[in-house]
Design a protein around this motif. Sequence first.
Motif, PDB file in Angstrom:
ATOM      1  N   ALA A   1       0.825  -1.212   0.000  1.00  0.00           N
ATOM      2  CA  ALA A   1       0.000   0.000   0.000  1.00  0.00           C
ATOM      3  C   ALA A   1       0.856   1.258   0.000  1.00  0.00           C
ATOM      4  O   ALA A   1       0.526   2.257  -0.654  1.00  0.00           O
ATOM      5  CB  ALA A   1      -0.931  -0.016   1.207  1.00  0.00           C
ATOM      6  N   SER A   2       1.972   1.215   0.718  1.00  0.00           N
ATOM      7  CA  SER A   2       2.836   2.402   0.778  1.00  0.00           C
ATOM      8  C   SER A   2       3.438   2.707  -0.584  1.00  0.00           C
ATOM      9  O   SER A   2       3.624   3.876  -0.945  1.00  0.00           O
ATOM     10  CB  SER A   2       3.947   2.191   1.809  1.00  0.00           C
ATOM     11  N   TYR A   3       3.733   1.682  -1.355  1.00  0.00           N
ATOM     12  CA  TYR A   3       4.277   1.870  -2.700  1.00  0.00           C
ATOM     13  C   TYR A   3       3.225   2.484  -3.624  1.00  0.00           C
ATOM     14  O   TYR A   3       3.501   3.433  -4.371  1.00  0.00           O
ATOM     15  CB  TYR A   3       4.751   0.527  -3.250  1.00  0.00           C
ATOM     16  N   LEU A   4       2.018   1.950  -3.571  1.00  0.00           N
ATOM     17  CA  LEU A   4       0.946   2.477  -4.415  1.00  0.00           C
ATOM     18  C   LEU A   4       0.652   3.934  -4.093  1.00  0.00           C
ATOM     19  O   LEU A   4       0.415   4.754  -4.993  1.00  0.00           O
ATOM     20  CB  LEU A   4      -0.312   1.626  -4.235  1.00  0.00           C
TER      21      LEU A   4
ATOM     22  N   ARG B   1       0.839   7.196  -6.525  1.00  0.00           N
ATOM     23  CA  ARG B   1      -0.280   8.128  -6.659  1.00  0.00           C
ATOM     24  C   ARG B   1       0.189   9.565  -6.414  1.00  0.00           C
ATOM     25  O   ARG B   1      -0.137  10.481  -7.185  1.00  0.00           O
ATOM     26  CB  ARG B   1      -1.404   7.755  -5.677  1.00  0.00           C
ATOM     27  N   ARG B   2       0.960   9.750  -5.345  1.00  0.00           N
ATOM     28  CA  ARG B   2       1.475  11.094  -5.047  1.00  0.00           C
ATOM     29  C   ARG B   2       2.427  11.585  -6.139  1.00  0.00           C
ATOM     30  O   ARG B   2       2.546  12.785  -6.382  1.00  0.00           O
ATOM     31  CB  ARG B   2       2.202  11.102  -3.705  1.00  0.00           C
ATOM     32  N   GLY B   3       3.083  10.638  -6.788  1.00  0.00           N
ATOM     33  CA  GLY B   3       4.038  11.007  -7.816  1.00  0.00           C
ATOM     34  C   GLY B   3       3.422  11.333  -9.155  1.00  0.00           C
ATOM     35  O   GLY B   3       4.137  11.701 -10.093  1.00  0.00           O
ATOM     36  N   GLY B   4       2.112  11.155  -9.285  1.00  0.00           N
ATOM     37  CA  GLY B   4       1.443  11.555 -10.515  1.00  0.00           C
ATOM     38  C   GLY B   4       1.088  10.437 -11.476  1.00  0.00           C
ATOM     39  O   GLY B   4       0.641  10.699 -12.602  1.00  0.00           O
TER      40      GLY B   4
ATOM     41  N   VAL C   1       5.293   8.215 -17.902  1.00  0.00           N
ATOM     42  CA  VAL C   1       5.532   7.977 -16.479  1.00  0.00           C
ATOM     43  C   VAL C   1       6.156   9.237 -15.890  1.00  0.00           C
ATOM     44  O   VAL C   1       7.166   9.734 -16.414  1.00  0.00           O
ATOM     45  CB  VAL C   1       6.476   6.780 -16.259  1.00  0.00           C
ATOM     46  N   PRO C   2       5.589   9.808 -14.821  1.00  0.00           N
ATOM     47  CA  PRO C   2       6.156  11.036 -14.253  1.00  0.00           C
ATOM     48  C   PRO C   2       7.633  10.842 -13.880  1.00  0.00           C
ATOM     49  O   PRO C   2       7.988   9.839 -13.245  1.00  0.00           O
ATOM     50  CB  PRO C   2       5.295  11.266 -13.000  1.00  0.00           C
TER      51      PRO C   2
ATOM     52  N   GLU D   1      13.561   2.354  -0.246  1.00  0.00           N
ATOM     53  CA  GLU D   1      13.618   3.177  -1.448  1.00  0.00           C
ATOM     54  C   GLU D   1      12.617   4.325  -1.374  1.00  0.00           C
ATOM     55  O   GLU D   1      12.835   5.379  -1.957  1.00  0.00           O
ATOM     56  CB  GLU D   1      13.341   2.303  -2.677  1.00  0.00           C
ATOM     57  N   TRP D   2      11.516   4.120  -0.644  1.00  0.00           N
ATOM     58  CA  TRP D   2      10.514   5.183  -0.540  1.00  0.00           C
ATOM     59  C   TRP D   2      10.036   5.444   0.886  1.00  0.00           C
ATOM     60  O   TRP D   2       9.301   6.400   1.127  1.00  0.00           O
ATOM     61  CB  TRP D   2       9.304   4.887  -1.432  1.00  0.00           C
TER      62      TRP D   2
END
Length: 337
Positions: free
Chosen positions: A189-192, A196-199, A230-231, A305-306
């Motif tokens: 979920a954190s990756y998704l 989403r936040r990244g566009g 891809v943003p 990584e995130w």
Amino acid sequence: MTGIPDAWTLCASAFNWTPEVTAAHRPALDIVTGIVADGVADTIELEPGLLWRSFPAPQGGEVDEFRDAMDKAKGNVSIVGASLDDFLSATQRRSTQQRLDFLVPQLQAARRVGAAGVRLPIGQAGAELLGLVQPLLHELDLVLYEEIQGQQVPESPAMAPALNTIAGLADDHVRVLVDISMLMPSLPASYLEELRRGGVPGELVTRLADEWRNPATLDAVKALLQSGNVPPRVHTLFMNLVIRFGRSDVSDLRSILPLVGGFHLKFWDLDDTDGRVSQPLRDLGGLLGSTGFAGTLTSEWGGHEWLQDDPTDITRRHLDLAASALAAGALGDGAAD
């Protein structure tokens, strides 16, 4: 809860502490040996590129300093991540002898720290180099593990040459290591949320959340890549979808289990909604418990990584979850057939 079988060794990968090593607020030696000193795990998998400035030709002083610090902490090294640079320059490949010469100092360093083995990506060494390195593996009593992970599938034609080579050698000093990033029932979920936040278009993020294992979903991922839309800020992160995140089932591993000597228990975060973290571990425990597996199972965190979580805390919690889920699977509680 009964513990995992005695033949299974739970380990922690020093890779989990990459953000701390990169931040360099403490010496890398202290961070890595601290995994043992802080009681996270008494056996670690070593990433020497994070630890030794002289890597990939580790110098004796650095190696011995680490070994002495680990002895003091009463810790052990399971596997050392090796490197094999196939090129001398952008256009000139190393000869087989040069590749061997590149690898040998790493094998010697691994033996010097008491490691049981070294690790390379599956297929990179190739049959000729494996044949040349076998005598040294026996002399040093080291296992060379070839790692399969993510989107790689044992039954695929692409995997056949490397797996057939390992099987043909019939040598316990050359084995397969499986990263359970292959076995992802759903995406973190954190990756998704990061996508989403990244566009990344919301429609695709929803599809990734609901239909990750549908082959058509991967087609949609590749279509966005090919479109160039891809943003940029999440482009590297987005590539995990076609490389690091797999869609296999634990039953897909059955055919190669006789070749397997270790597992990376890859995890990204600890959101266990619908068993997305624990169920693959229970399934794996069931499979291994029914086949007499003996080897290492190593907590490896890819989510730094995130995410900004504390490596020590999240690794400790993951090892607790993994031990419980593996044991439950081995006892037949929720294990796959």
